[in-house]
Structure formats: structure tokens, C-alpha cells
Design an enzyme around this catalytic site. Sequence first.
Site, PDB file in Angstrom:
ATOM      1  N   ASP A 142      11.981  53.476   1.223  1.00 18.52           N
ATOM      2  CA  ASP A 142      11.911  54.062  -0.430  1.00 18.52           C
ATOM      3  C   ASP A 142      12.732  55.542  -0.416  1.00 18.52           C
ATOM      4  OD1 ASP A 142       9.745  54.464   1.756  1.00 18.52           O
ATOM      5  OD2 ASP A 142       8.567  55.115   0.289  1.00 18.52           O
ATOM      6  N   ASP A 180      23.089  45.418  -1.687  1.00 19.24           N
ATOM      7  CA  ASP A 180      23.245  44.893  -3.498  1.00 19.24           C
ATOM      8  C   ASP A 180      23.902  47.494  -3.429  1.00 19.24           C
ATOM      9  OD1 ASP A 180      23.945  42.942  -3.337  1.00 19.24           O
ATOM     10  OD2 ASP A 180      21.784  42.842  -4.448  1.00 19.24           O
ATOM     11  N   LYS A 217       9.197  49.734   6.567  1.00 21.03           N
ATOM     12  CA  LYS A 217       7.562  50.420   5.454  1.00 21.03           C
ATOM     13  C   LYS A 217       6.728  50.763   6.363  1.00 21.03           C
ATOM     14  CE  LYS A 217       6.513  51.764   2.053  1.00 21.03           C
ATOM     15  NZ  LYS A 217       6.589  53.189   0.782  1.00 21.03           N
ATOM     16  N   ASP A 229      18.113  42.949   1.652  1.00 20.81           N
ATOM     17  CA  ASP A 229      19.139  42.197   0.628  1.00 20.81           C
ATOM     18  C   ASP A 229      19.339  43.209  -0.388  1.00 20.81           C
ATOM     19  OD1 ASP A 229      19.900  40.866  -1.132  1.00 20.81           O
ATOM     20  OD2 ASP A 229      18.557  39.532  -1.719  1.00 20.81           O
ATOM     21  N   TYR A 275      10.896  35.616   2.128  1.00 22.66           N
ATOM     22  CA  TYR A 275      12.047  34.826   2.021  1.00 22.66           C
ATOM     23  C   TYR A 275      12.637  33.564   2.431  1.00 22.66           C
ATOM     24  CZ  TYR A 275      14.954  38.756  -0.092  1.00 22.66           C
ATOM     25  OH  TYR A 275      15.074  38.940  -1.408  1.00 22.66           O
TER      26      TYR A 275
END
Length: 366
Positions: A228, A256, A196, A252, A147
Site C-alpha cells: 500500500d 499497471d 504485505k 499486476d 492466480y
Amino acid sequence: MEYRIGVIRGDGIGPEIIEEAVKVLDAAAHRFGHKFNYSELLLGGASIDAHGVPLTDEALADAESCDAVIMGSIGGDTGTSPWYRLEPSRRPEAGLLRMRKELNLFANLRPAYLFDELKAACPIKEELIGSEGFDMVIVRELTGGLYFGERHTSEVDGVMTAVDTLEYNADEIRRTAVKAFEIAMKRDKKITSVDKANVLDSSRLWRRTVEEVAKDYPEVSLEHMLVDNCAMQLVSEPSQFDVILTENMFGDILSDEASMITGSIGMLSSASLNDTSFGLYEPSHGSAPDIAGKGIANPLATILSAAMMLKYSLNLDKEARCIEAAVKKALKAGYRTPDIARKGEKGIGTSEMGNLVAEALSTCSV
């Protein structure tokens, strides 16, 4: 005690939910003998309308001078709002990104707690939730990664190419990890660090740095989990998690997901902290322009964010616990805003929910 609190009402449903959070804060101040002085700040679309930019230098300086800032949601409908015809650096979210970066708000805390009263609203089967439900905190690095990396879009021979840069240094990772371990020490002393590392160099640095920090906290158990797999585990066995530590984009997305298994994203509070007591507190949900002005938005995430502000920035733990208890009391009595209401439950509006929580504070015995 007297405190100065910055208030960003924001866009969409932001002003409505902030109104209820301020109402509850005032009730807490009256109950415990404090005084909260509010400083109104503009950020996002409201600032664009007033000043042509999503955050002014003056608003940023004013925010920095406060003990803490509480914010409603910002932004609008990306398809219809004129704000999204502007270049990205002038859109509402750019103001929030700038505030996070310039105030060094590097650690984002997002609790995900399943209230007993909302188990029926949880989309996960009851046997997967477990008898004790779940209670976790996601600690998300907030000022690095994709970001905030360099980005550009180019065209060569008619083919468009876009590049976003994911970059972390060890210091950025370390300071966020320290926050997570400090929080874990006050909870169940377990951290799941999500990355990851089987693919990304940035994740391999992340994992190595977190392991270095862990040496200073021998009482805290540390496990690593690929992102994942974590996404799957959140919906198959959420009770296994205590503190989830992860980088910006992964946090992020995962927060959610976690919010939805609590019954509604309207229940998820958040705090963004720097290395002092200052913090920015906001609900995790968006500005929901489709329901703005209808008086049906759920203010509980914002109210719970206010409780986090009392706890983390103002060191008012008892007052924070009373707000949390008042929210539970309203839910236990069967009151629900439309997003969490089920058949037979008492559907009420935004202001009514704020009134119930504020009134419950008067009899708090925590």
C-alpha cells in the site's frame, strides 16, 4: 544470424500492433544482417474461434521450439464477447496462464520509463517527477500466488462463499529474486521488495527468502516496502525506484499503475522469462476491442517489447538499443498516436508510427 520467432497476433488490436513490431524487427534484421523466421501461433480468442480452446497442445509445443515468442494482446469485451460466456478454464486468458505455467515463465519484467518527450502526458506534477524523470523495472513473480492457487465457490444455506488460495514456496520466490538481483546489478544496484508482511504469512516468507538471496549480492542495496505504501510512493516520488521486486498480484496492480505515470499504458513493454534464454514478450495493455480496426492503437509498447526480446532472448543488445533510439527519435520529432497526443502534436495512426520507427533504424548509430 538466423532466429525462429513465434508470433501470436492475438485479439482486438493485437494483430495491428504485432504487424508494426514485425515491421520494425524486419528493419532491424535488414540493418544488421540477421534473418528472423516467424512461426504463427494462435492463443486466446483467436484460438477459441479456430479450435474451441484458448491454447492447443500443438501451439504450445511450437512456442517452446522457438527462440522467443512475441505476442499482441488477447481477450475481448468481457460484457459482450461470447468468449466470456464460457467457463473460466476455456476463456482467452486461460490460454496465456497455461503457456506461462507450462513454459515455466516465472519472472515478468515490466520497465516503466518516462521519455522526456512525454513528460507533459504524465499525470504527476512536474515537481514530483524530478528533473531526471524516472526509470524503473518491476520484476513480478508470474506463475504462483493467487492466480494459480486452488479456488472454489460454494453455497451453504443460500449464502455464496468464494475461496482463492494464495500460496508460495521458497524456491518460487528465490528464483524470481535472483532474476531481480541480476537485473539490479546491471542498473543502479537498488531493489525495493514489495510485500504485505505485516499481515500475510506468504509475504513474511517472501521477505525472509529475498533477504537470503541478497547475501549473494552485497553490492545491491535492498529495502522492503509494504504494497500500500509502494502504491502511494509510485505517484509521489517515482524516481526513488530502480528495481521493484514483488509477487504476482501485487506486481499486476503496481505495474499497471506505473504504466499510467509514463503517460500511457500504450508505452509499457514486458518480458516473461524462464531459467533459459527463452521468453514471451508482449505489451502490458489489453486488447482494446473498442478501437480495434480503427488504425489508432499505439504500437510502441509492442515495438519496445520486441527490443526486449532482442536483448534478453537473442543477446542482440546493439539492435535492441537501436530500436529504443528509433522510438525516441519518433517521439522527439513530435509524432504521437492519439493516446499520447496533446494539443499541437502530430497525431498519427498505428501503421504510420511503425513506419517512422522502422525508417529511423536505417540511420541508427548506437
